[in-house]
Design an enzyme around this catalytic site. Structure first.
Site, PDB file in Angstrom:
ATOM      1  N   LYS A 111       5.563  -2.894  -4.205  1.00  0.00           N
ATOM      2  CA  LYS A 111       4.780  -1.777  -4.767  1.00  0.00           C
ATOM      3  C   LYS A 111       5.653  -0.542  -4.943  1.00  0.00           C
ATOM      4  CE  LYS A 111       0.483  -3.644  -3.968  1.00  0.00           C
ATOM      5  NZ  LYS A 111      -0.839  -3.686  -4.440  1.00  0.00           N
ATOM      6  N   LYS A 193       1.663 -15.049 -10.724  1.00  0.00           N
ATOM      7  CA  LYS A 193       0.377 -15.555 -10.234  1.00  0.00           C
ATOM      8  C   LYS A 193      -0.800 -14.944 -10.995  1.00  0.00           C
ATOM      9  CE  LYS A 193      -1.334 -12.663  -6.546  1.00  0.00           C
ATOM     10  NZ  LYS A 193      -2.014 -12.578  -5.294  1.00  0.00           N
ATOM     11  N   LYS A 196      -5.899 -10.215 -10.420  1.00  0.00           N
ATOM     12  CA  LYS A 196      -6.815  -9.237 -11.015  1.00  0.00           C
ATOM     13  C   LYS A 196      -6.094  -7.933 -11.327  1.00  0.00           C
ATOM     14  CE  LYS A 196      -8.178  -8.728  -6.313  1.00  0.00           C
ATOM     15  NZ  LYS A 196      -8.925  -9.375  -5.305  1.00  0.00           N
TER      16      LYS A 196
HETATM   17  P1  ATP Z   1      -4.115  -9.148  -6.417  1.00  0.00           P
HETATM   18  O1  ATP Z   1      -4.514 -10.254  -7.368  1.00  0.00           O
HETATM   19  O2  ATP Z   1      -4.593  -7.818  -6.827  1.00  0.00           O
HETATM   20  O3  ATP Z   1      -2.661  -9.209  -6.066  1.00  0.00           O
HETATM   21  P2  ATP Z   1      -5.255 -10.779  -4.431  1.00  0.00           P
HETATM   22  O4  ATP Z   1      -6.204 -11.502  -5.330  1.00  0.00           O
HETATM   23  O5  ATP Z   1      -4.044 -11.493  -3.957  1.00  0.00           O
HETATM   24  O6  ATP Z   1      -4.876  -9.400  -5.085  1.00  0.00           O
HETATM   25  P3  ATP Z   1      -7.278 -10.804  -2.405  1.00  0.00           P
HETATM   26  O7  ATP Z   1      -8.484 -10.609  -3.220  1.00  0.00           O
HETATM   27  O8  ATP Z   1      -7.327 -10.186  -1.066  1.00  0.00           O
HETATM   28  O9  ATP Z   1      -6.012 -10.233  -3.139  1.00  0.00           O
HETATM   29  O10 ATP Z   1      -6.928 -12.315  -2.258  1.00  0.00           O
HETATM   30  C1  ATP Z   1      -7.761 -13.116  -1.502  1.00  0.00           C
HETATM   31  C2  ATP Z   1      -7.118 -14.438  -1.264  1.00  0.00           C
HETATM   32  O11 ATP Z   1      -6.959 -15.131  -2.517  1.00  0.00           O
HETATM   33  C3  ATP Z   1      -5.747 -14.365  -0.619  1.00  0.00           C
HETATM   34  O12 ATP Z   1      -5.660 -15.343   0.406  1.00  0.00           O
HETATM   35  C4  ATP Z   1      -4.822 -14.646  -1.756  1.00  0.00           C
HETATM   36  O13 ATP Z   1      -3.601 -15.207  -1.315  1.00  0.00           O
HETATM   37  C5  ATP Z   1      -5.644 -15.629  -2.597  1.00  0.00           C
HETATM   38  N1  ATP Z   1      -5.197 -15.610  -3.988  1.00  0.00           N
HETATM   39  C6  ATP Z   1      -5.148 -14.539  -4.800  1.00  0.00           C
HETATM   40  N2  ATP Z   1      -4.652 -14.871  -6.017  1.00  0.00           N
HETATM   41  C7  ATP Z   1      -4.377 -16.205  -5.963  1.00  0.00           C
HETATM   42  C8  ATP Z   1      -3.828 -17.152  -6.883  1.00  0.00           C
HETATM   43  N3  ATP Z   1      -3.472 -16.804  -8.107  1.00  0.00           N
HETATM   44  N4  ATP Z   1      -3.715 -18.446  -6.491  1.00  0.00           N
HETATM   45  C9  ATP Z   1      -4.090 -18.824  -5.248  1.00  0.00           C
HETATM   46  N5  ATP Z   1      -4.590 -17.977  -4.326  1.00  0.00           N
HETATM   47  C10 ATP Z   1      -4.735 -16.685  -4.656  1.00  0.00           C
END
Ligand code: ATP
Ligand code: LTN
Length: 328
Positions: A111, A193, A196
């Protein structure tokens, strides 16, 4: 029964990546473990959130937890700031964490490297609060995506340090990686990845996307020009990602899907994946619509906070006594 704990930070709408990498697994785990899941709303505000939007995202997240099959009879589901002990233990953890340790956290470094400006102290100490979230409940396992493993390892280090300084207090948690789909990639850029916080919506499917819109996103997903259906994650990451999505949602193996579509065009495979995704979204959204305006959300959170507070309160009292904060 062993205990499992995880949190999700809905800074936006939940995605198919969240569902496959996290939520869906929680639903399976709730039958095998004592499951504790919470909405990490205090973590959300480490980066500014527009209040109205945050409220909507938090409410949607609870409704989606339930719509995806988390059962409040089996799992404890709550909002992080409903259990005050998180913030206090978070502060205590910050007093037991070295700045060098926080400087090494890759998520924070990323970040800062992006240099988006206005980095908050809350974002810097985020891993201390996350350690508190975990250690309050003595879980055996913490299921998280790859990106969060380092934070769970820090929680483990902090627990060890605390136990060493003040006597046995915390159980050492283990991170647990998802079996399939630990990292679902963006549809428009399969080297990153699905997220959002992505700039374009094209690569990301939201759980509340209209199923027809989701289908279109799959049909226009970036693949490659090899023209051959194979499971080659390195050379054909886009294609592999699509097959992994379908495999996770249908409980099949990627190799099984390759067998079925071998020798056919990408379009046919994409249509299959699009149908699988649209069917899953339709199922989730039907339940979501029944839940979002019902009392179920409030009841779940009230019940969940009560159960979680009982555990967290006992642990925090123990911590206060060990440190010497209690004089009664
Ligand atoms: P951001 O997408 O903003 O980086 P995030 O989606 O990783 O945030 P959280 O909403 O806290 O943040 O994620 C919740 C869970 O979903 C975490 O365990 C994260 O590792 C998992 N996760 C998020 N994106 C993916 C992905 N593309 N594939 C698999 N698991 C995911
Ligand atoms: N940092 C996590 C969310 C989170 C969490 C936790 C996960 C906050 N506290 C405790 C597991 C255990 C994330 O960004 N996905």
């Amino acid at each position: 029964m062993q205990r499992m704990l995880s949190g999700i930070k809905p800074t936006g709408q939940l995605t198919l990546g969240n569902y496959i990498g996290a939520l869906r697994n929680f639903v399976q785990y709730q039958d095998e473990y004592e499951m504790i899941v919470f909405i990490a709303n205090l973590h959300c505000i480490t980066v500014y959130q527009e209040p109205k939007e945050l409220r909507k995202n938090l409410k949607d997240a609870v409704a989606l937890y339930l719509a995806c099959g988390l059962d409040p009879q089996k799992a404890t589901i709550f909002l992080q700031n409903d259990v005050y002990e998180h913030a206090e233990l978070g502060y205590i953890m910050a007093c037991n964490t070295y700045m060098g340790e926080l400087n090494r956290m890759t998520q924070f470094k990323d970040k800062v490297a992006k240099n988006e400006g206005n980095i908050t102290a809350g974002l810097y100490t985020y891993p201390c609060l996350m350690a508190a979230d975990i250690l309050l409940y003595d879980p055996d396992y913490v299921p998280v995506g790859d990106d969060q493993k380092q934070h769970v390892e820090l929680a483990r280090d902090l627990a060890l340090r605390f136990n060493h300084k003040y006597g046995d207090t915390f159980k050492l948690p283990e991170p647990l990686a998802a079996k399939v789909g630990a990292r679902i990639m963006s549809l428009s850029d399969p080297y990153h990845k699905m997220s959002k916080s992505e700039h374009s919506d094209k690569g990301c499917i939201y759980l509340l996307d209209d199923p027809n819109v989701a289908k279109k996103k799959i049909m226009s997903a970036v693949t490659d020009s090899f023209g051959e259906i194979k499971a080659d994650k390195e050379k054909q990451p886009g294609l592999y990602n699509l097959m992994e999505i379908a495999a996770a949602l249908t409980n099949r193996q990627v190799s099984d899907i390759v067998e079925e579509f071998k020798g056919q065009g990408y379009g046919i495979l994409k249509t299959y994946v699009a149908d699988v995704v649209a069917k899953e979204l339709t199922k989730i959204q039907e339940r979501y619509n029944a839940i979002i305006n019902s009392d179920m959300i409030n009841e779940t959170l009230k019940e969940g906070a009560m159960k979680a507070s009982a555990i967290a309160h006992r642990k925090l009292l123990k911590v206060r006594k060990k440190i010497g904060l209690e004089i009664r």
